[in-house]
Design a protein around this motif. Structure first.
Motif, PDB file in Angstrom:
ATOM      1  N   ASP A 142       0.789  -1.074  -0.200  1.00  8.98           N
ATOM      2  CA  ASP A 142      -0.074  -0.031  -0.022  1.00  8.98           C
ATOM      3  C   ASP A 142       0.809   1.280  -0.030  1.00  8.98           C
ATOM      4  N   LEU A 143       0.618   2.210  -0.845  1.00  8.21           N
ATOM      5  CA  LEU A 143       1.422   3.378  -0.913  1.00  8.21           C
ATOM      6  C   LEU A 143       1.495   4.287   0.137  1.00  8.21           C
ATOM      7  N   GLY A 144       0.364   4.133   1.077  1.00  9.67           N
ATOM      8  CA  GLY A 144       0.405   4.938   2.191  1.00  9.67           C
ATOM      9  C   GLY A 144       0.897   4.535   3.583  1.00  9.67           C
ATOM     10  N   VAL A 145       1.204   3.305   3.361  1.00  8.52           N
ATOM     11  CA  VAL A 145       2.014   2.813   4.695  1.00  8.52           C
ATOM     12  C   VAL A 145       3.039   1.888   4.486  1.00  8.52           C
ATOM     13  N   LYS A 146       4.050   1.664   5.615  1.00  9.61           N
ATOM     14  CA  LYS A 146       5.276   1.146   5.017  1.00  9.61           C
ATOM     15  C   LYS A 146       5.237  -0.200   4.711  1.00  9.61           C
ATOM     16  N   ASP A 147       6.135  -0.664   3.880  1.00 11.05           N
ATOM     17  CA  ASP A 147       6.139  -1.912   3.185  1.00 11.05           C
ATOM     18  C   ASP A 147       6.207  -2.974   4.278  1.00 11.05           C
ATOM     19  N   PRO A 148       5.220  -3.855   4.163  1.00 10.31           N
ATOM     20  CA  PRO A 148       5.119  -4.848   5.174  1.00 10.31           C
ATOM     21  C   PRO A 148       6.170  -5.893   5.278  1.00 10.31           C
ATOM     22  N   TYR A 149       6.819  -6.100   3.900  1.00 12.15           N
ATOM     23  CA  TYR A 149       8.112  -7.104   3.826  1.00 12.15           C
ATOM     24  C   TYR A 149       9.341  -6.583   4.011  1.00 12.15           C
ATOM     25  N   TYR A 150       9.369  -5.065   4.048  1.00 12.83           N
ATOM     26  CA  TYR A 150      10.931  -4.344   4.123  1.00 12.83           C
ATOM     27  C   TYR A 150      11.506  -4.645   2.961  1.00 12.83           C
ATOM     28  N   ILE A 151      10.918  -4.973   1.745  1.00 17.87           N
ATOM     29  CA  ILE A 151      11.685  -5.090   0.531  1.00 17.87           C
ATOM     30  C   ILE A 151      11.936  -4.196   0.073  1.00 17.87           C
ATOM     31  N   LEU A 152      11.301  -2.952   0.056  1.00 22.23           N
ATOM     32  CA  LEU A 152      11.646  -1.716  -0.892  1.00 22.23           C
ATOM     33  C   LEU A 152      12.751  -0.896   0.200  1.00 22.23           C
ATOM     34  N   PRO A 153      12.595  -1.031   1.563  1.00 25.05           N
ATOM     35  CA  PRO A 153      13.691  -0.208   2.237  1.00 25.05           C
ATOM     36  C   PRO A 153      14.814  -0.993   2.005  1.00 25.05           C
ATOM     37  N   ILE A 154      15.122  -2.101   1.822  1.00 22.79           N
ATOM     38  CA  ILE A 154      16.506  -2.814   1.580  1.00 22.79           C
ATOM     39  C   ILE A 154      16.818  -2.505   0.317  1.00 22.79           C
ATOM     40  N   ILE A 155      16.014  -2.714  -0.684  1.00 28.29           N
ATOM     41  CA  ILE A 155      16.526  -2.119  -2.175  1.00 28.29           C
ATOM     42  C   ILE A 155      16.885  -0.805  -1.981  1.00 28.29           C
ATOM     43  N   ALA A 156      16.330   0.120  -1.600  1.00 22.89           N
ATOM     44  CA  ALA A 156      16.584   1.617  -1.416  1.00 22.89           C
ATOM     45  C   ALA A 156      18.171   1.565  -1.018  1.00 22.89           C
ATOM     46  N   GLY A 157      18.404   0.961   0.380  1.00 24.36           N
ATOM     47  CA  GLY A 157      19.556   0.933   0.801  1.00 24.36           C
ATOM     48  C   GLY A 157      20.801   0.449  -0.093  1.00 24.36           C
ATOM     49  N   ILE A 158      20.373  -0.945  -0.777  1.00 29.23           N
ATOM     50  CA  ILE A 158      21.490  -1.285  -1.579  1.00 29.23           C
ATOM     51  C   ILE A 158      21.767  -0.272  -2.863  1.00 29.23           C
ATOM     52  N   THR A 159      20.566   0.140  -3.413  1.00 28.55           N
ATOM     53  CA  THR A 159      20.849   1.129  -4.629  1.00 28.55           C
ATOM     54  C   THR A 159      21.508   2.375  -4.230  1.00 28.55           C
ATOM     55  N   THR A 160      21.167   2.907  -2.980  1.00 31.12           N
ATOM     56  CA  THR A 160      21.708   4.053  -2.477  1.00 31.12           C
ATOM     57  C   THR A 160      23.266   3.757  -2.334  1.00 31.12           C
ATOM     58  N   PHE A 161      23.605   2.641  -1.787  1.00 28.53           N
ATOM     59  CA  PHE A 161      25.285   2.239  -1.578  1.00 28.53           C
ATOM     60  C   PHE A 161      25.915   2.273  -3.009  1.00 28.53           C
ATOM     61  N   ILE A 162      25.272   1.535  -4.181  1.00 28.34           N
ATOM     62  CA  ILE A 162      25.829   1.612  -5.240  1.00 28.34           C
ATOM     63  C   ILE A 162      25.932   2.945  -5.950  1.00 28.34           C
TER      64      ILE A 162
END
Length: 258
Positions: A163-183
Motif C-alpha cells: 500500500d502506498l500510504g503505509v510502510k512496506d510490510p515485507y521491508y523489501i523496498l527499504p532494503i532495495i533503497a539501501g542497496i541502490t543508495t550504496f551502489i
C-alpha cells in the motif's frame, strides 16, 4: 558562498517545520502557505494527473514523476559530477597547502583558508556544488511524504505488493533503497575514497540512514527513492563510465598483485 548555502538551508528548514504542523490536513487547491502552494499541492496535483493518464495507477505515476524530477535536476547532477572530478584533481595541491600550513594557530589556519579559496577560484571549482542536489531533493522528498499522506486517493492506492500510504510490510523496498543508495554513492565516489575519508564514510552511512527512514515511512517514499537511485546509477554510469572502468581495472590489478 558558504553564507548563501547556510541561508538557503535555513529557509528550507523553516518551510519544512511549517509544513510539519499541517501533516493531518488534506491538501487541496485552497491550502494556504508557501509550503503547500509551491511544493505539496503541485506534487499532489502532478501525481494525480499522471495517474489518471496511466489508468489510475498512483504507483506508476510516482515512478514517472520521479523520473521527470530527476530529469529536471539532471543539470545540477552533471555539475556535481564535474565538481567532484575537479576536486579530485586538486587533491595533491590541497595536500601541499595543508602540509605548508600545518600549524593549528588561528593566523596560520586563516592563511590556509585564504589560499585554499584562491586555489578553488583559480581552477573554477565550487566546493559546495556537491550540496546543491541534496538541498534540492530535501523539500521534494518531504513534499512527497506530505503529498502522499495528505492526498487520500494516493495514500489508499496499492502497487505491486504494498500500500502506498503505509510502510512496506515485507521491508523489501527499504532494503532495495539501501542497496541502490550504496551502489550510487560508491559510483559517485569512485577513485576518491582514499583522498577523502569523510566522503568514504558517507558511502556507508547514507544507505544505513535511508534504510532506517524507509522502515518507518510510507512505501511510496521508498518507491520514489529506489526509482531515483536507479536513475542516478544509470546516469552516473554514462557520465563517469570510462573513469569507473579505470577504477575497476586498477582494483582488479591490485587484487591480482596480492
Amino acid at each position: 558562498m558558504k553564507r548563501r548555502i547556510i541561508v538557503l538551508i535555513s529557509i528550507i528548514f523553516l518551510l519544512l517545520l511549517a509544513g510539519c504542523t499541517q501533516i493531518n490536513q488534506p491538501i487541496t487547491p485552497e491550502s494556504k502557505g508557501i509550503w503547500n502552494e509551491y511544493i505539496v499541492y503541485p506534487l499532489s496535483w502532478l501525481i494525480t494527473k499522471v495517474a489518471q493518464v496511466l489508468g489510475g495507477s498512483y504507483g506508476l505515476s510516482i515512478i514517472v514523476v520521479t523520473i521527470v524530477i530527476r530529469l529536471i535536476i539532471f543539470p545540477l547532477m552533471v555539475k556535481q559530477t564535474k565538481s567532484s572530478k575537479a576536486m579530485q584533481a586538486l587533491q595533491p595541491e590541497l595536500k601541499k597547502l595543508r602540509e605548508k600550513y600545518s600549524s593549528k594557530d588561528q593566523k596560520t589556519q586563516q592563511m590556509l583558508q585564504q589560499e585554499t579559496m584562491a586555489l578553488f577560484q583559480k581552477h573554477g571549482v565550487n566546493p559546495m556544488a556537491g550540496c546543491f542536489p541534496l538541498i534540492i531533493q530535501m523539500p521534494i522528498l518531504i513534499g512527497f511524504y506530505h503529498a502522499i499522506s495528505r492526498t487520500r486517493a494516493i495514500a489508499q492506492d496499492t502497487f505491486l505488493w504494498f500500500d502506498l500510504g503505509v510502510k512496506d510490510p515485507y521491508y523489501i523496498l527499504p532494503i532495495i533503497a539501501g542497496i541502490t543508495t550504496f551502489i550510487q554513492q560508491k559510483m559517485m565516489m569512485a577513485g576518491t575514497e582514499n583522498q577523502n575519508p569523510q566522503m568514504a564514510m558517507m558511502v556507508w552511512m547514507m544507505p544505513i540512514m535511508i534504510v532506517i527512514f524507509a522502515f518507518n515511512f510510507p512505501a511510496a517514499l521508498s518507491l520514489y527513492w529506489v526509482v531515483g537511485n536507479i536513475f542516478m546509477i544509470v546516469q552516473t554510469y554514462f557520465i563517469k563510465g570510462p573513469e569507473l572502468q579505470k577504477t575497476s581495472a586498477s582494483g582488479n590489478a591490485g587484487g591480482a598483485k596480492k
